[in-house]
Design a protein around this motif. Structure first.
Motif, PDB file in Angstrom:
ATOM      1  N   GLY A   1      57.806  35.042  38.049  1.00  0.00           N
ATOM      2  CA  GLY A   1      57.369  34.047  37.081  1.00  0.00           C
ATOM      3  C   GLY A   1      57.153  34.654  35.710  1.00  0.00           C
ATOM      4  N   PRO A   2      56.975  33.799  34.670  1.00  0.00           N
ATOM      5  CA  PRO A   2      56.783  34.293  33.302  1.00  0.00           C
ATOM      6  C   PRO A   2      55.600  35.251  33.158  1.00  0.00           C
ATOM      7  CG  PRO A   2      57.212  31.936  33.292  1.00  0.00           C
ATOM      8  CD  PRO A   2      57.056  32.330  34.730  1.00  0.00           C
ATOM      9  N   GLU A   3      54.499  34.977  33.882  1.00  0.00           N
ATOM     10  CA  GLU A   3      53.342  35.878  33.795  1.00  0.00           C
ATOM     11  C   GLU A   3      53.673  37.250  34.362  1.00  0.00           C
ATOM     12  OE1 GLU A   3      49.602  34.434  35.348  1.00  0.00           O
ATOM     13  OE2 GLU A   3      50.090  32.389  34.741  1.00  0.00           O
ATOM     14  N   PHE A   4      54.368  37.278  35.501  1.00  0.00           N
ATOM     15  CA  PHE A   4      54.728  38.558  36.114  1.00  0.00           C
ATOM     16  C   PHE A   4      55.662  39.346  35.191  1.00  0.00           C
ATOM     17  CE2 PHE A   4      57.020  41.433  38.949  1.00  0.00           C
ATOM     18  CZ  PHE A   4      55.973  41.959  39.704  1.00  0.00           C
ATOM     19  N   PHE A   5      56.629  38.653  34.610  1.00  0.00           N
ATOM     20  CA  PHE A   5      57.517  39.305  33.648  1.00  0.00           C
ATOM     21  C   PHE A   5      56.714  39.935  32.505  1.00  0.00           C
ATOM     22  CE2 PHE A   5      61.343  37.098  35.295  1.00  0.00           C
ATOM     23  CZ  PHE A   5      62.283  38.105  35.144  1.00  0.00           C
ATOM     24  N   ALA A   6      55.822  39.138  31.918  1.00  0.00           N
ATOM     25  CA  ALA A   6      55.115  39.585  30.714  1.00  0.00           C
ATOM     26  C   ALA A   6      54.082  40.663  30.997  1.00  0.00           C
ATOM     27  CB  ALA A   6      54.451  38.387  30.038  1.00  0.00           C
ATOM     28  N   GLN A   7      53.353  40.527  32.131  1.00  0.00           N
ATOM     29  CA  GLN A   7      52.219  41.427  32.386  1.00  0.00           C
ATOM     30  C   GLN A   7      52.558  42.644  33.241  1.00  0.00           C
ATOM     31  OE1 GLN A   7      48.661  39.308  33.692  1.00  0.00           O
ATOM     32  NE2 GLN A   7      49.362  37.463  32.625  1.00  0.00           N
ATOM     33  N   LYS A   8      53.576  42.536  34.097  1.00  0.00           N
ATOM     34  CA  LYS A   8      53.867  43.621  35.038  1.00  0.00           C
ATOM     35  C   LYS A   8      55.167  44.365  34.734  1.00  0.00           C
ATOM     36  CE  LYS A   8      50.311  42.841  37.754  1.00  0.00           C
ATOM     37  NZ  LYS A   8      49.238  43.837  37.954  1.00  0.00           N
ATOM     38  N   LEU A   9      56.118  43.683  34.108  1.00  0.00           N
ATOM     39  CA  LEU A   9      57.430  44.301  33.896  1.00  0.00           C
ATOM     40  C   LEU A   9      57.684  44.684  32.444  1.00  0.00           C
ATOM     41  CD1 LEU A   9      59.680  41.906  36.059  1.00  0.00           C
ATOM     42  CD2 LEU A   9      58.595  44.042  36.769  1.00  0.00           C
ATOM     43  N   TYR A  10      57.337  43.787  31.510  1.00  0.00           N
ATOM     44  CA  TYR A  10      57.774  43.916  30.108  1.00  0.00           C
ATOM     45  C   TYR A  10      56.613  44.111  29.140  1.00  0.00           C
ATOM     46  CZ  TYR A  10      62.619  42.454  31.110  1.00  0.00           C
ATOM     47  OH  TYR A  10      63.921  42.381  31.566  1.00  0.00           O
ATOM     48  N   GLN A  11      55.471  44.617  29.604  1.00  0.00           N
ATOM     49  CA  GLN A  11      54.289  44.601  28.732  1.00  0.00           C
ATOM     50  C   GLN A  11      54.441  45.495  27.498  1.00  0.00           C
ATOM     51  OE1 GLN A  11      54.267  46.369  31.565  1.00  0.00           O
ATOM     52  NE2 GLN A  11      53.017  48.193  31.348  1.00  0.00           N
TER      53      GLN A  11
ATOM     54  N   SER B   1      66.226  36.195  43.523  1.00  0.00           N
ATOM     55  CA  SER B   1      66.684  37.339  44.303  1.00  0.00           C
ATOM     56  C   SER B   1      65.994  37.334  45.667  1.00  0.00           C
ATOM     57  CB  SER B   1      66.398  38.641  43.540  1.00  0.00           C
ATOM     58  OG  SER B   1      67.026  39.738  44.153  1.00  0.00           O
ATOM     59  N   SER B   2      66.018  38.474  46.344  1.00  0.00           N
ATOM     60  CA  SER B   2      65.343  38.626  47.632  1.00  0.00           C
ATOM     61  C   SER B   2      65.112  40.101  47.885  1.00  0.00           C
ATOM     62  CB  SER B   2      66.195  38.033  48.762  1.00  0.00           C
ATOM     63  OG  SER B   2      65.600  38.297  50.032  1.00  0.00           O
ATOM     64  N   LEU B   3      64.103  40.401  48.688  1.00  0.00           N
ATOM     65  CA  LEU B   3      63.883  41.786  49.131  1.00  0.00           C
ATOM     66  C   LEU B   3      64.610  42.081  50.442  1.00  0.00           C
ATOM     67  CD1 LEU B   3      60.063  42.029  48.334  1.00  0.00           C
ATOM     68  CD2 LEU B   3      61.934  43.096  47.049  1.00  0.00           C
ATOM     69  N   PHE B   4      65.166  41.052  51.075  1.00  0.00           N
ATOM     70  CA  PHE B   4      65.934  41.202  52.327  1.00  0.00           C
ATOM     71  C   PHE B   4      65.143  41.934  53.407  1.00  0.00           C
ATOM     72  CE2 PHE B   4      68.904  40.841  48.790  1.00  0.00           C
ATOM     73  CZ  PHE B   4      69.590  39.695  49.174  1.00  0.00           C
ATOM     74  N   LEU B   5      63.850  41.619  53.467  1.00  0.00           N
ATOM     75  CA  LEU B   5      62.977  42.317  54.420  1.00  0.00           C
ATOM     76  C   LEU B   5      63.351  42.010  55.871  1.00  0.00           C
ATOM     77  CD1 LEU B   5      59.496  42.063  52.676  1.00  0.00           C
ATOM     78  CD2 LEU B   5      60.801  44.142  53.144  1.00  0.00           C
ATOM     79  N   GLY B   6      63.822  40.781  56.137  1.00  0.00           N
ATOM     80  CA  GLY B   6      64.229  40.453  57.501  1.00  0.00           C
ATOM     81  C   GLY B   6      65.344  41.348  57.981  1.00  0.00           C
TER      82      GLY B   6
ATOM     83  N   ASP C   1      52.479  34.966  39.359  1.00  0.00           N
ATOM     84  CA  ASP C   1      53.186  33.704  39.582  1.00  0.00           C
ATOM     85  C   ASP C   1      54.572  33.886  40.204  1.00  0.00           C
ATOM     86  OD1 ASP C   1      54.096  34.966  37.301  1.00  0.00           O
ATOM     87  OD2 ASP C   1      54.275  33.157  36.092  1.00  0.00           O
ATOM     88  N   THR C   2      54.806  35.046  40.833  1.00  0.00           N
ATOM     89  CA  THR C   2      56.068  35.249  41.561  1.00  0.00           C
ATOM     90  C   THR C   2      56.146  34.246  42.707  1.00  0.00           C
ATOM     91  OG1 THR C   2      56.108  37.594  41.017  1.00  0.00           O
ATOM     92  CG2 THR C   2      57.411  36.904  42.920  1.00  0.00           C
ATOM     93  N   GLN C   3      57.325  33.654  42.898  1.00  0.00           N
ATOM     94  CA  GLN C   3      57.532  32.675  43.971  1.00  0.00           C
ATOM     95  C   GLN C   3      58.329  33.301  45.113  1.00  0.00           C
ATOM     96  OE1 GLN C   3      59.478  29.416  41.779  1.00  0.00           O
ATOM     97  NE2 GLN C   3      57.643  28.205  42.123  1.00  0.00           N
ATOM     98  N   PHE C   4      57.765  33.220  46.314  1.00  0.00           N
ATOM     99  CA  PHE C   4      58.475  33.600  47.531  1.00  0.00           C
ATOM    100  C   PHE C   4      58.735  32.314  48.310  1.00  0.00           C
ATOM    101  CE2 PHE C   4      56.064  37.416  46.398  1.00  0.00           C
ATOM    102  CZ  PHE C   4      57.032  38.413  46.521  1.00  0.00           C
ATOM    103  N   LEU C   5      60.010  31.959  48.471  1.00  0.00           N
ATOM    104  CA  LEU C   5      60.355  30.678  49.091  1.00  0.00           C
ATOM    105  C   LEU C   5      61.322  30.880  50.255  1.00  0.00           C
ATOM    106  CD1 LEU C   5      60.882  28.548  45.849  1.00  0.00           C
ATOM    107  CD2 LEU C   5      58.900  28.502  47.389  1.00  0.00           C
ATOM    108  N   PRO C   6      61.202  30.052  51.296  1.00  0.00           N
ATOM    109  CA  PRO C   6      62.089  30.199  52.449  1.00  0.00           C
ATOM    110  C   PRO C   6      63.490  29.665  52.169  1.00  0.00           C
ATOM    111  CG  PRO C   6      60.633  28.340  52.775  1.00  0.00           C
ATOM    112  CD  PRO C   6      60.209  28.988  51.484  1.00  0.00           C
ATOM    113  N   TYR C   7      64.469  30.334  52.735  1.00  0.00           N
ATOM    114  CA  TYR C   7      65.826  29.784  52.800  1.00  0.00           C
ATOM    115  C   TYR C   7      66.436  30.278  54.111  1.00  0.00           C
ATOM    116  CZ  TYR C   7      68.125  34.184  51.122  1.00  0.00           C
ATOM    117  OH  TYR C   7      68.589  35.460  50.970  1.00  0.00           O
ATOM    118  N   GLY C   8      67.710  30.001  54.337  1.00  0.00           N
ATOM    119  CA  GLY C   8      68.293  30.368  55.620  1.00  0.00           C
ATOM    120  C   GLY C   8      68.134  29.242  56.619  1.00  0.00           C
TER     121      GLY C   8
END
Length: 264
Positions: free
Chosen positions: A156-166, A183-188, A137-144
């Motif tokens: 998202g809460p699922e990503f936190f619970a299942q991938k980061l903090y299990q 945050s951002s990965l600053f890939l551009g 449930d990670t959200q990638f949204l446009p800005y700029g």
């Protein structure tokens, strides 16, 4: 006769995406109790830093608190940099500009820049190896702007619970969910830049700490970085998920103390 007291080192702890200096709250007092100085800073638009993600366009913008800290150090002072997760990319910028101020750079389950490649290379490799569904449930949204499109990232809460903090406590997870920031990965920016060179970044000793139970940056990808990018030394913390500083703070502290003793 009194034993000679060894002078403590200065650890600078750099958090990962969507986190802040707060994520080191268990590790910081352990290192301080062992006689070391510890700075757990907030990167821009992270933790209690007042900036917003919309103000950040580049990895350098995001890294400004770290770069300002490095600039402020007396010429003769050296630090041990510890970067977690995306924080490894911030370490890369500091290593490139201030190699003479760093004893060793420690990458904790982190992305490690690949010198003399385009700066987004290691992140591109990660995306190629990571199925889209792994982001949950990670959200990638446009800005700029249309002229400079940017993308934010919020776990998202699922990503936190299942991938980061299990393997972390429910309290640790609750704290993270209440303090997380976009945050951002600053890939551009990274896809257009060559921030890292052998002469700067590559001249600093690198230690990688592998976390074997990491589901965000899996052990296989951590090992791919070690094998392909190269390190001075690799360490392993078994039974640690992505957040080793929270689920295994004593083991992480012991590992960092060994590294501090070794790299004078």
């Amino acid at each position: 006769m009194e034993p000679i007291k060894k002078e403590g080192k200065h650890f600078v702890l750099v958090h990962g995406a969507c986190h802040g200096g707060w994520s080191w709250f268990k590790l910081k007092p352990l290192l301080e109790a062992a006689g070391h100085k510890v700075t757990a800073l907030d990167l821009a638009a992270s933790g209690i830093d007042s900036r917003k993600i919309e103000q950040l366009h580049t990895l350098h913008d995001y890294s400004l608190p770290l770069m300002e800290l490095m600039e402020s150090l007396p010429q003769e002072e050296k630090v041990i940099l510890v970067g977690h997760s995306l924080g490894g990319m911030n370490l890369g910028l500091a290593m490139e500009k201030y190699p003479q101020k760093i004893y060793v750079a420690v990458f904790l389950a982190a992305f490690m820049p690949y010198p003399n490649h385009i700066s987004s290379y290691v992140l591109n490799q990660y995306f190629e190896r990571t199925p889209a569904e792994n982001w949950l449930d990670t959200q990638f949204l446009p800005y700029g702007s249309p002229e400079e499109p940017l993308t934010s990232m919020f776990f998202g809460p699922e990503f936190f619970a299942q991938k980061l903090y299990q393997l972390c406590s429910p309290e640790d997870l609750a704290l993270a969910l209440s303090l997380a920031r976009t945050s951002s990965l600053f890939l551009g920016d990274l896809s257009k830049a060559k921030y890292f060179t052998d002469e700067g970044y590559g001249s600093v000793k690198r230690v990688y700490i592998v976390c074997t139970e990491d589901k965000a940056i899996p052990e296989e990808f951590q090992q791919w970085q070690i094998d392909n990018i190269g390190v001075t030394e690799a360490r392993v913390i078994k039974s640690a998920d992505h957040m080793a500083m929270l689920c295994e703070p004593e083991k992480l502290c012991a590992t960092l103390l060994e590294i501090a003793h070794k790299y004078n």
